[in-house]
Scaffold this motif. Structure first.
Motif, PDB file in Angstrom:
ATOM      1  N   LYS A 112      -3.168  -7.189  -3.972  1.00 34.89           N
ATOM      2  CA  LYS A 112      -2.876  -7.356  -2.547  1.00 34.89           C
ATOM      3  C   LYS A 112      -4.008  -8.016  -1.763  1.00 34.89           C
ATOM      4  O   LYS A 112      -3.892  -8.229  -0.564  1.00 34.89           O
ATOM      5  CB  LYS A 112      -2.583  -5.994  -1.919  1.00 34.89           C
ATOM      6  CG  LYS A 112      -1.403  -5.262  -2.544  1.00 34.89           C
ATOM      7  CD  LYS A 112      -0.084  -5.832  -2.094  1.00 34.89           C
ATOM      8  CE  LYS A 112       1.068  -4.987  -2.614  1.00 34.89           C
ATOM      9  NZ  LYS A 112       2.362  -5.396  -2.094  1.00 34.89           N
ATOM     10  N   GLY A 113      -5.119  -8.306  -2.433  1.00 37.28           N
ATOM     11  CA  GLY A 113      -6.226  -8.945  -1.727  1.00 37.28           C
ATOM     12  C   GLY A 113      -6.921  -8.028  -0.739  1.00 37.28           C
ATOM     13  O   GLY A 113      -7.479  -8.488   0.267  1.00 37.28           O
ATOM     14  N   LEU A 114      -6.890  -6.722  -1.010  1.00 36.35           N
ATOM     15  CA  LEU A 114      -7.526  -5.771  -0.099  1.00 36.35           C
ATOM     16  C   LEU A 114      -9.042  -5.897  -0.171  1.00 36.35           C
ATOM     17  O   LEU A 114      -9.614  -6.198  -1.211  1.00 36.35           O
ATOM     18  CB  LEU A 114      -7.104  -4.346  -0.449  1.00 36.35           C
ATOM     19  CG  LEU A 114      -5.602  -4.060  -0.487  1.00 36.35           C
ATOM     20  CD1 LEU A 114      -5.356  -2.587  -0.799  1.00 36.35           C
ATOM     21  CD2 LEU A 114      -4.953  -4.446   0.832  1.00 36.35           C
ATOM     22  N   ARG A 115      -9.669  -5.646   0.960  1.00 32.77           N
ATOM     23  CA  ARG A 115     -11.131  -5.645   1.014  1.00 32.77           C
ATOM     24  C   ARG A 115     -11.605  -4.242   1.375  1.00 32.77           C
ATOM     25  O   ARG A 115     -11.096  -3.617   2.302  1.00 32.77           O
ATOM     26  CB  ARG A 115     -11.638  -6.667   2.019  1.00 32.77           C
ATOM     27  CG  ARG A 115     -11.490  -8.109   1.532  1.00 32.77           C
ATOM     28  CD  ARG A 115     -12.108  -9.096   2.497  1.00 32.77           C
ATOM     29  NE  ARG A 115     -11.335  -9.174   3.741  1.00 32.77           N
ATOM     30  CZ  ARG A 115     -11.767  -9.815   4.826  1.00 32.77           C
ATOM     31  NH1 ARG A 115     -12.955 -10.396   4.826  1.00 32.77           N
ATOM     32  NH2 ARG A 115     -11.009  -9.864   5.910  1.00 32.77           N
ATOM     33  N   ASP A 321      -6.599  -5.493   4.898  1.00 35.54           N
ATOM     34  CA  ASP A 321      -5.760  -6.347   4.048  1.00 35.54           C
ATOM     35  C   ASP A 321      -6.338  -7.754   3.988  1.00 35.54           C
ATOM     36  O   ASP A 321      -7.406  -8.040   4.543  1.00 35.54           O
ATOM     37  CB  ASP A 321      -4.310  -6.347   4.537  1.00 35.54           C
ATOM     38  CG  ASP A 321      -4.157  -6.951   5.931  1.00 35.54           C
ATOM     39  OD1 ASP A 321      -5.093  -7.631   6.410  1.00 35.54           O
ATOM     40  OD2 ASP A 321      -3.102  -6.740   6.548  1.00 35.54           O
ATOM     41  N   ALA A 322      -5.605  -8.647   3.323  1.00 37.92           N
ATOM     42  CA  ALA A 322      -6.092 -10.014   3.124  1.00 37.92           C
ATOM     43  C   ALA A 322      -6.309 -10.742   4.444  1.00 37.92           C
ATOM     44  O   ALA A 322      -7.112 -11.677   4.521  1.00 37.92           O
ATOM     45  CB  ALA A 322      -5.118 -10.785   2.238  1.00 37.92           C
ATOM     46  N   GLY A 323      -5.592 -10.330   5.483  1.00 39.96           N
ATOM     47  CA  GLY A 323      -5.742 -10.968   6.792  1.00 39.96           C
ATOM     48  C   GLY A 323      -6.784 -10.314   7.678  1.00 39.96           C
ATOM     49  O   GLY A 323      -6.954 -10.710   8.826  1.00 39.96           O
ATOM     50  N   GLY A 324      -7.476  -9.303   7.140  1.00 34.73           N
ATOM     51  CA  GLY A 324      -8.524  -8.641   7.906  1.00 34.73           C
ATOM     52  C   GLY A 324      -8.027  -7.496   8.780  1.00 34.73           C
ATOM     53  O   GLY A 324      -8.781  -6.943   9.571  1.00 34.73           O
ATOM     54  N   ARG A 325      -6.764  -7.127   8.651  1.00 33.81           N
ATOM     55  CA  ARG A 325      -6.208  -6.036   9.459  1.00 33.81           C
ATOM     56  C   ARG A 325      -6.530  -4.692   8.793  1.00 33.81           C
ATOM     57  O   ARG A 325      -6.278  -4.516   7.594  1.00 33.81           O
ATOM     58  CB  ARG A 325      -4.699  -6.202   9.613  1.00 33.81           C
ATOM     59  CG  ARG A 325      -4.284  -7.409  10.453  1.00 33.81           C
ATOM     60  CD  ARG A 325      -2.767  -7.529  10.542  1.00 33.81           C
ATOM     61  NE  ARG A 325      -2.185  -7.829   9.240  1.00 33.81           N
ATOM     62  CZ  ARG A 325      -2.030  -9.058   8.770  1.00 33.81           C
ATOM     63  NH1 ARG A 325      -2.415 -10.107   9.490  1.00 33.81           N
ATOM     64  NH2 ARG A 325      -1.490  -9.262   7.577  1.00 33.81           N
ATOM     65  N   PRO A 326      -7.057  -3.752   9.561  1.00 33.79           N
ATOM     66  CA  PRO A 326      -7.388  -2.438   8.987  1.00 33.79           C
ATOM     67  C   PRO A 326      -6.144  -1.715   8.480  1.00 33.79           C
ATOM     68  O   PRO A 326      -5.124  -1.656   9.161  1.00 33.79           O
ATOM     69  CB  PRO A 326      -8.011  -1.680  10.157  1.00 33.79           C
ATOM     70  CG  PRO A 326      -8.443  -2.738  11.124  1.00 33.79           C
ATOM     71  CD  PRO A 326      -7.446  -3.856  10.982  1.00 33.79           C
TER      72      PRO A 326
END
Length: 504
Positions: A112-115, A321-326
């Motif tokens: 999912k591209g999580l950070r 997430d991948a878009g930077g949303r917490p």
């Protein structure tokens, strides 16, 4: 030891198993028969011969062609000169992965591209990793064979519960057995603060100067032989003050104290501090015969360092997430589980462990002005050596022992404390704030006489629960005993109390 093809692939080739080439897979398959005998680093010729045999079997079973097998046999083994790793701090990341697994599907974490934003403090981690190198010096000094001992350590931030550093063994880059999280070891005298805190929570019966009986003791145990515990030095000192017994880690008076306050009450205190729920709680557990991981111990001492406020240890701050949303935040949660006044008395006594007790050697490395509070721990036959301590901003726990659980000649002071000291000497150590809470009164006392003495008389300045300062006053000049009937006895004959109250 390397367990499984996944770890072996990273150890020998520095890549995951699904990225290995046929000849590399053949090498690992060949090693199954004898990992040490066919170790490619120690026995390369033997390992290559075994690999080539597996390649022939692969060709015979149609996995590769005979031509391919012949070509692959000409290739070198290709193992890394140094053992491979996929991360700089695998033990810490293991903790991160375990805490993530409580909320996320492992597949989502990969696709999912999580950070993940963690609590790792690079300089603290580096200092702890460097400190475990002290283990080699300990082995040389004791004339142990190299790599006899193992260790684990964890450093956390006081107040936040954030794990700043963690190592799972003497090789911080090793991706395998994580002793900080998985090694269940007896904790020895690290249990004693739970006993003394239970007692100090009852100021009508106990204070720091309460004399405890250090004489031969027999404990009846239904269904087994009577237990005759001993002190580490095999000596008995008679009546000794409570704070001295903790500083010197006296076993017999600590057992007597635990029996007096109640085994179930000690177990309850231990659990509230963050330890496991131990039922039934046997008398031998008053000397730490139960097992815990270093992570468990760190949770307990985190609470002790935070004035009785429990906050779960955490290695993650947030996930986006991948878009930077917490997606998830890991907020600080705090629960008060112990009285700050009794905790203050315990911390005062634990500070004396370092100032004048079993951890006094730490003063050679960490300035006494820091006021480190801590506790050494040693188990039967010196199988486990521990030190848990805290400064004004960090908690550190170190364990040293053997994976085969055989005895060593180490104590907490000689085995674990040197590693703790090496880790903390390179860090900023904030001095501990020993400003007492409102429920504490200081008094100048004659410990032996259990009495207050005027400020101009020889004595020891000690903290007490307000209202429970010794009522008897001894005048060193007049040499008379005078009972004090002042309401609540708040002054304690200490001129500092009025000043302390002003700043509270």
């Amino acid at each position: 030891a390397i367990h499984g093809f996944g770890l072996a692939a990273r150890y020998y080739f520095g890549r995951p198993v699904d990225e290995l080439r046929p000849e590399e897979i053949a090498l690992l398959v060949g090693m199954v028969k004898g990992a040490s005998y066919y170790n490619p680093r120690h026995n390369p010729e033997r390992a290559k011969e075994r690999r080539d045999t597996v390649l022939d079997l692969m060709a015979n079973n149609g996995l590769i062609t005979p031509t391919e097998a012949g070509t692959l046999k000409q290739k070198p083994l290709g193992v890394l000169k140094e053992k491979g790793t996929t991360s700089a701090h695998p033990a810490f990341l293991d903790l991160v992965q375990r805490q993530l697994a409580q909320q996320y599907n492992p597949e989502d974490l990969k696709t999912k591209g999580l950070r993940i934003f963690t609590t790792l403090h690079p300089s603290v981690q580096a200092s702890l990793e460097q400190a475990v190198g002290v283990l080699s010096s300990i082995e040389k000094a004791r004339k142990y064979p190299a790599d006899t001992l193992q260790t684990a350590g964890i450093i956390t931030s006081i107040g936040t519960g954030e794990v700043q550093a963690l190592v799972g063994g003497r090789d911080p880059t090793f991706e395998g057995y994580n002793r900080a999280l998985d090694a269940q070891r007896q904790i020895g005298s690290l249990i004693k603060p739970s006993i003394y805190l239970t007692a100090l929570s009852n100021p009508t019966k106990f204070s720091l100067i309460t004399p405890l009986d250090d004489s031969p003791l027999t404990v009846d145990q239904p269904g087994s032989k009577p237990w005759n515990p001993e002190n580490y030095d095999r000596k008995f000192l008679g009546p000794t003050p409570l704070y001295i017994d903790l500083a010197q880690s006296r076993n017999v008076p600590s057992i007597r104290l635990g029996l007096e306050v109640g085994l179930d009450n000690v177990a309850d205190t231990l659990h509230k501090l963050g330890g496991p729920e131990v039922k039934p709680f046997y008398p031998s557990m008053l000397l730490g015969s139960m097992t815990m991981t270093p992570f468990n111990v760190a949770q307990i001492y985190q609470t002790l360092s935070s004035d009785g406020f429990y906050s779960p240890l955490r290695a993650i701050r947030t996930v986006v997430d991948a878009g930077g949303r917490p997606l998830s935040r890991y907020p600080l949660t705090v629960t008060q589980v112990a009285d700050p006044n009794s905790l203050y008395l315990l911390q005062y006594a634990m500070q004396n462990v370092v100032a004048n007790g079993t951890a006094a050697s730490l003063n050679k490395t960490i300035p006494p002005s820091v006021g480190v509070a801590g506790k050494t721990g040693t188990t039967n036959d010196s199988r486990d050596a521990w030190f848990a301590g805290f400064t004004g901003n960090r908690v550190g726990v170190v364990w040293v022992g053997r994976d085969d659980d055989k005895p060593t000649s180490l104590t907490g002071a000689s085995g674990a404390l040197p590693i703790w000291a090496a880790a903390f000497k390179n860090l900023y150590n904030k001095p501990r704030d020993m400003t007492p809470p409102k429920g504490i009164t200081f008094a100048n006392v004659d410990v032996q006489q259990q009495a207050r003495v005027p400020s101009q008389c020889p004595g020891v300045l000690m903290p007490f629960m307000s209202g429970f300062v010794p009522r008897t006053v001894i005048d060193c000049q007049a040499n008379t005993n005078t009972p004090n009937h002042a309401p609540n006895n708040q002054s304690g004959d200490n001129p500092l109390n009025s000043i302390l109250n002003f700043f509270r």
